[in-house]
Design an enzyme around this catalytic site. Structure first.
Site, PDB file in Angstrom:
ATOM      1  N   TYR A   1       0.854  -1.197   0.000  1.00 30.95           N
ATOM      2  CA  TYR A   1       0.000   0.000   0.000  1.00 30.95           C
ATOM      3  C   TYR A   1       0.883   1.237   0.000  1.00 30.95           C
ATOM      4  O   TYR A   1       1.789   1.381   0.827  1.00 30.95           O
ATOM      5  CB  TYR A   1      -0.890  -0.025   1.240  1.00 30.95           C
ATOM      6  CG  TYR A   1      -2.111   0.850   1.149  1.00 30.95           C
ATOM      7  CD1 TYR A   1      -3.307   0.333   0.670  1.00 30.95           C
ATOM      8  CD2 TYR A   1      -2.089   2.177   1.562  1.00 30.95           C
ATOM      9  CE1 TYR A   1      -4.449   1.113   0.605  1.00 30.95           C
ATOM     10  CE2 TYR A   1      -3.220   2.964   1.496  1.00 30.95           C
ATOM     11  CZ  TYR A   1      -4.407   2.435   1.017  1.00 30.95           C
ATOM     12  OH  TYR A   1      -5.531   3.211   0.957  1.00 30.95           O
TER      13      TYR A   1
ATOM     14  N   TYR B   1      -5.737   5.405  -7.208  1.00 31.83           N
ATOM     15  CA  TYR B   1      -5.997   5.270  -5.786  1.00 31.83           C
ATOM     16  C   TYR B   1      -7.377   4.666  -5.620  1.00 31.83           C
ATOM     17  O   TYR B   1      -8.382   5.346  -5.746  1.00 31.83           O
ATOM     18  CB  TYR B   1      -5.921   6.634  -5.111  1.00 31.83           C
ATOM     19  CG  TYR B   1      -6.301   6.633  -3.644  1.00 31.83           C
ATOM     20  CD1 TYR B   1      -5.511   5.972  -2.699  1.00 31.83           C
ATOM     21  CD2 TYR B   1      -7.430   7.303  -3.196  1.00 31.83           C
ATOM     22  CE1 TYR B   1      -5.852   5.975  -1.359  1.00 31.83           C
ATOM     23  CE2 TYR B   1      -7.773   7.312  -1.850  1.00 31.83           C
ATOM     24  CZ  TYR B   1      -6.980   6.646  -0.939  1.00 31.83           C
ATOM     25  OH  TYR B   1      -7.326   6.660   0.389  1.00 31.83           O
TER      26      TYR B   1
END
Ligand SMILES: [Zn+2]
Lengths: 380, 295
Positions: free
Chosen positions: A284, A334
């Site tokens: 991430y 995103y």
């Protein structure tokens, strides 16, 4: 676990989708079911993020999913990503449901932007110790950790920048990526403006509109389906000591992500593999400094050594630990980590645009700085 | 030459206007009224008038109008039409050649001496207009005055600086567990929760001690001294109630707990700081940090 990912689907990734979040969710789920070769009527479970605005029943209505026997939500923003698959896998294992779809869809760029100051969030009592003092954006909250990390380990802005350069390099050859054909140099990173020192613009992931969906079912069922299954070798959540959302500043050590340490322990224990067995890491990457800390928490390198590990070229596609071959959230989009899970599945299938050779195991992590989750996906 | 300057030259060329007679001869009742208004109790003005009163004798009165050939009136009209609509007197220099006696009949003549501009002034762009007046008794000049006004175009009021009103600053959510802290800042105290059972210091606070389970927390008042453990210089985006860039510091207090606050200064990790209290309003006082000299 007796569970596999058998379908992945996504909308286009944009800055202005021009459609409702529910439509994005419905499109992504439909695409994932088509990818799996399943019908909406096969689905009896739905899982999403607490933050998602699309109710399970609304998604079921749009898809024509008649009945649900399992529906669940996971808290803590992007920390939920891999945990949605954990929820689905547990539901499949226990018989709570047979086919579960995990989804996340939002107009995060054209609608409600997470990068702005979330004044509504200040109503949370935990946030009364940060927002009124002026600390009200995710970038600034991460920057507080990053400054301390730099202080203790001598890391520099350039060390953070190398993560952005790698992500953008990989995104440059991914046609689905927002930053397709737009790689950056370390100089570009160094000359990008300050957002919250020590974070520059290019340390911060983009904001995106889009949706991603992941179909989970049992290993048995997976055998008969259209795609080569990506087996869920391990899926865990993690919350650490004295945990806060983005502002766990009151622990002894600010250079760590103990909640990711909890995830790491669980993943290695349950999957039976270790850091050396990981062929691709989808970490991430909403903000670059936490990629360095994750490398340390997950055991790919020692404390404070991530900067050297990164500088060694280990994260390149032909390196020891290829990082985010799709370009990550800095490069592709995103999508709160869900696009990273889809990339993990493609790497197992062998269908990724930046395919790494001989992939047995992929590690995927979820949001950092928050209670989080992780996945090990595998061939067998 | 601008139009205004041409008009000024034309009016100046007319020279002195026709003599304008005073409404009344120099007289004692008006002298007494004037002395009273000015607050001058000099006893000497029974036969002669105070010299500074010279302009009074030839004032036009409440409903008086300027004569058409009055140069100041003409110049005012020119400037009004050019948009310089406001006026303020800036100089008045008077010269008296002798005292005026009761009963003397005055007249006044005026000429335009000078018009300069346009000038930028604090009031706005404008022109300085200077006239010269002479008071006469018969053909004897008894007093003179150089008089200057600024005829200006009022500057548009500058837009008020867009300061974010305090009401817009993010306010802390306060509940039973945290109200002691904000009560403290209102009183100029930085309070740290201390367990009533085991004495554990804890910030941020909570209702149940994680060490001993006690639920009746107390607090101690911090000395308000500590060091910067980490900090952020916030640039983007704008934050309600703050002017970017600004610094937020995570301070480790000498008592051992960490606390966030805005920091006023050049930050560095390890720097010693002390608390400052800023009253936002009656309800809210925010703690923040400033550098503290080592003693
Ligand atoms: Zn206690």
């Amino acid at each position: 676990m007796n569970a596999a990912i058998v379908g992945i689907g996504a909308t286009d990734f944009s800055k202005d989708s021009g459609r409702s979040e529910l439509q994005l969710a419905a499109e992504a789920v439909r695409a994932a079911l088509e990818d799996a070769g399943l019908e909406p009527s096969d689905v009896d479970g739905l899982v999403s993020f607490t933050m998602d605005t699309n109710a399970e029943i609304a998604v079921a209505r749009e898809l024509g999913i008649p009945e649900l026997t399992f529906f669940s939500r996971v808290h803590y923003g992007g920390g939920a990503a891999c945990a949605t698959v954990q929820q689905a896998a547990m539901a499949v294992e226990t018989g709570a449901a047979r086919v579960v779809v995990c989804y996340r869809a939002f107009n995060e760029r054209s609608g409600h932007r997470f990068g702005q100051v979330q004044t509504a969030a200040a109503a949370n009592i935990d946030n009364s110790w940060s927002y009124p003092m002026g600390l009200g954006t995710p970038a600034a909250m991460v920057a507080m950790f990053a400054r301390r990390y730099m202080h203790e380990y001598g890391a520099t802005s350039e060390d953070f920048g190398r993560i952005a350069v790698i992500d953008r390099k990989h995104a440059a050859t991914n046609p689905r990526a927002w930053f397709h054909n737009r790689p950056i140099t370390l100089d570009d990173h160094q000359s990008s403006r300050w957002i919250a020192e020590p974070l520059r613009l290019l340390d911060c992931c983009q904001e995106s509109d889009g949706g991603v969906a992941i179909v989970v079912t049992s290993r048995d069922r997976a055998k008969d389906l259209r795609q080569k299954p990506a087996h869920v070798k391990a899926a865990t959540q993690g919350s650490g000591v004295d945990q806060f959302t983005m502002t766990s500043y009151y622990r002894d050590d600010l250079t760590r992500l103990p909640e990711m340490g909890v995830v790491a322990r669980g993943l290695w224990e349950k999957s039976g593999i270790g850091p050396d067995d990981v062929d691709v890491a989808v970490l991430y990457d909403h903000f670059t400094p936490f990629v360095l800390v994750q490398l340390e928490e997950l055991g790919f390198c020692g404390r404070g050594e991530a900067k050297d590990f990164v500088a060694s070229g280990a994260l390149e596609l032909d390196g020891k630990l290829p990082l985010n071959p799709h370009g990550g959230q800095l490069g592709e989009a995103y999508l709160h980590g869900m696009n990273g899970i889809a990339e993990g599945v493609r790497q197992i299938r062998g269908t990724a645009v930046n395919q790494v050779g001989g992939v047995e195991h992929v590690l995927v992590t979820a949001g950092t700085g928050v209670p989080t989750s992780g996945l090990v996906l595998g061939q067998g | 030459m601008t139009d205004i300057e041409k008009e000024a030259a034309r009016i100046a060329e007319q020279g002195e206007c026709a003599p304008r007679l005073a409404r009344d001869p120099v007289n004692l009742p008006m002298i007494n009224n004037w002395l009273e208004a000015i607050g001058d109790d000099h006893p000497g003005y029974t036969e002669v008038a105070p010299p500074a009163m010279v302009q009074v004798w030839t004032m036009a009165g409440l409903r008086g109008q300027r004569t058409l050939d009055d140069p100041l009136g003409q110049m005012m009209t020119v400037l009004d039409e050019a948009g310089y609509t406001s006026v303020v007197a800036t100089n008045s220099d008077q010269t008296y050649h002798r005292y005026l006696k009761l009963g003397e009949q005055l007249s006044v003549t005026t000429s335009l001496e000078d018009v300069t501009g346009p000038k930028k002034t604090g009031l706005g762009e404008g022109w300085f207009v200077t006239t010269r007046s002479t008071w006469w008794v018969g053909d004897e000049a008894v007093a003179e005055m150089r008089f200057r006004v600024l005829k200006f175009r009022p500057a548009r009021k500058p837009e008020p600086v867009k300061e974010i009103p305090k009401a817009q600053a993010i306010r802390p959510s306060v509940n039973r567990d945290t109200e002691y802290f904000w009560e403290g800042t209102r009183q100029g105290e930085l309070r740290i929760q201390r367990c009533g059972g085991c004495g554990l210091l804890r910030h941020p606070p909570g209702p149940m001690c994680p060490e001993c389970g006690a639920t009746k927390p107390k607090y101690l008042v911090s000395e308000g001294h500590g060091v910067i453990y980490s900090y952020v210089v916030h640039h983007h985006p704008q934050v309600p109630g703050k002017q970017t860039p600004f610094v937020i510091a995570l301070v480790e207090l000498d008592e051992g707990v960490r606390m966030l606050g805005e920091f006023d200064g050049e930050p560095s990790v390890g720097q010693r700081v002390e608390v400052v209290f800023t009253e936002v309003d009656d309800e809210l006082t925010m703690p923040s940090w400033r550098p503290r000299a080592d003693r």
